[in-house]
Design an enzyme around this catalytic site. Structure first.
Site, PDB file in Angstrom:
ATOM      1  N   PHE A   3       0.826  -1.196   0.000  1.00 35.91           N
ATOM      2  CA  PHE A   3       0.000   0.000   0.000  1.00 35.91           C
ATOM      3  C   PHE A   3       0.865   1.254   0.000  1.00 35.91           C
ATOM      4  O   PHE A   3       1.891   1.309   0.686  1.00 35.91           O
ATOM      5  CB  PHE A   3      -0.857   0.070   1.277  1.00 35.91           C
ATOM      6  CG  PHE A   3      -1.792  -1.080   1.489  1.00 35.91           C
ATOM      7  CD1 PHE A   3      -3.093  -1.037   1.026  1.00 35.91           C
ATOM      8  CD2 PHE A   3      -1.375  -2.199   2.190  1.00 35.91           C
ATOM      9  CE1 PHE A   3      -3.966  -2.090   1.249  1.00 35.91           C
ATOM     10  CE2 PHE A   3      -2.243  -3.255   2.429  1.00 35.91           C
ATOM     11  CZ  PHE A   3      -3.540  -3.201   1.950  1.00 35.91           C
ATOM     12  N   ASP A   4       0.421   2.263  -0.711  1.00 38.46           N
ATOM     13  CA  ASP A   4       0.897   3.617  -0.492  1.00 38.46           C
ATOM     14  C   ASP A   4       0.245   4.122   0.796  1.00 38.46           C
ATOM     15  O   ASP A   4      -0.722   3.532   1.289  1.00 38.46           O
ATOM     16  CB  ASP A   4       0.510   4.484  -1.698  1.00 38.46           C
ATOM     17  CG  ASP A   4       0.932   5.940  -1.537  1.00 38.46           C
ATOM     18  OD1 ASP A   4       1.983   6.197  -0.918  1.00 38.46           O
ATOM     19  OD2 ASP A   4       0.196   6.811  -2.033  1.00 38.46           O
TER      20      ASP A   4
END
Length: 305
Positions: free
Chosen positions: A162-163
């Protein structure tokens, strides 16, 4: 008693994201609905090839086989196909032995109203309008890029990257960076280091994955079936607020990379996620040839700010 999906990780995925329907999509766009309908009927027995979201879905469904009396994941096909043209999709699901029994076939209508009806935690599609509508309704959603060459390499674990800002966390800090620059962003994060970041669209999904991970912590030394990574452009001093936020949520992320502006692509290639979620088109464009990537659009009300 009706079946409840409330305590499950429910993934809604479009048929075009699960299977490779690009040739069929081209027929629909260039020749129209009737030609598409006839093509699907004529090729009903022909099994579809694997699509961009297939590897993640297959990996997640394997979780249900790890504990005999507990299901963790349900997958719902969410398609704008009509009932008449859907048999090829169901034949392909059966061929690949996917444990998928539920479907929404909207006959061309918007899918967004049905996401909450099925308690969908994550929606994956190659149709931007559907993804945008899903995000606007508060469901974690991503527009999938076409699969890279190594998309179906078998891994022992489910790996999801994930960012941070505008994905796991809200875009509040990201907007300060975009409008006022790096110095204002760092000052804001330093001043608010003890204040947890607001939740972003994928916070609920991350917490659901963390709950599933916790169910396997005492599994006799067995390798955890899920491994998560946070790959963020942040660096010191903006790291502290991230760490404290995850503590406040009681969420453990297995690997964290504070990139400080360095390209994420090499780290992602080494981590080998089944899916990488980011909101920035540039990051997605660079990552997508290496790992399966999903772009997370901003909510429409956020875009208007």
């Amino acid at each position: 008693m009706p079946v409840s999906l409330d305590r499950l990780l429910v993934v809604g995925i479009s048929s075009r994201a699960l299977f490779d329907l690009e040739a069929e999509e081209a027929i629909f766009r260039t020749q129209g609905l009737e030609a598409y309908r006839q093509h699907q009927l004529d090729n009903e027995a022909e099994i579809l090839k694997l699509g961009a979201g297939f590897a993640l879905v297959r990996a997640l469904l394997k979780l249900n086989a790890l504990t005999p009396n507990q299901r963790f994941v349900e997958v719902v096909i969410m398609s704008r196909n009509s009932t008449e043209t859907s048999m090829r999709i169901f034949n392909s699901i059966k061929h690949y032995d996917l444990d998928i029994t539920r479907a929404v076939l909207s006959g061309g209508a918007s899918l967004a109203p049905y996401l909450h009806a099925f308690n969908v935690s994550l929606f994956l599609s190659l149709h931007e309008d559907d993804v945008q509508a899903a995000i606007n309704s508060g469901v974690a959603s991503a527009l999938l890029y076409q699969k890279p060459a190594n998309a179906f390499e078998e891994l022992d674990q489910i790996r999801i990257a994930f960012d941070g800002d505008a994905v796991i966390f809200s875009d509040e800090s990201e907007r300060i960076y975009q409008t006022q620059g790096i110095e204002a962003f760092e000052n804001h994060e330093r001043e608010n280091a003890l204040k947890p970041l607001p939740e972003g669209p994928f916070a609920r999904l991350l917490k659901a994955l963390a709950f599933i991970q916790s169910s396997f912590k005492n599994s006799g030394g067995r390798t955890a079936p899920i491994r998560t990574a946070l790959v963020t452009a942040r660096s010191s001093p903006a790291h502290e607020r991230v760490i404290r936020t995850l503590r406040a949520w009681d969420v453990t992320i297995d690997e964290t990379f504070f990139m400080g502006g360095v390209s994420k692509s090499d780290v992602l290639a080494a981590f080998k996620p089944h899916m990488f979620f980011d909101d920035q088109p540039g990051h997605c464009d660079r990552a997508s040839p290496l790992v399966q990537t999903g772009r997370v659009p901003l909510r429409a009300d956020v875009k208007d700010h």
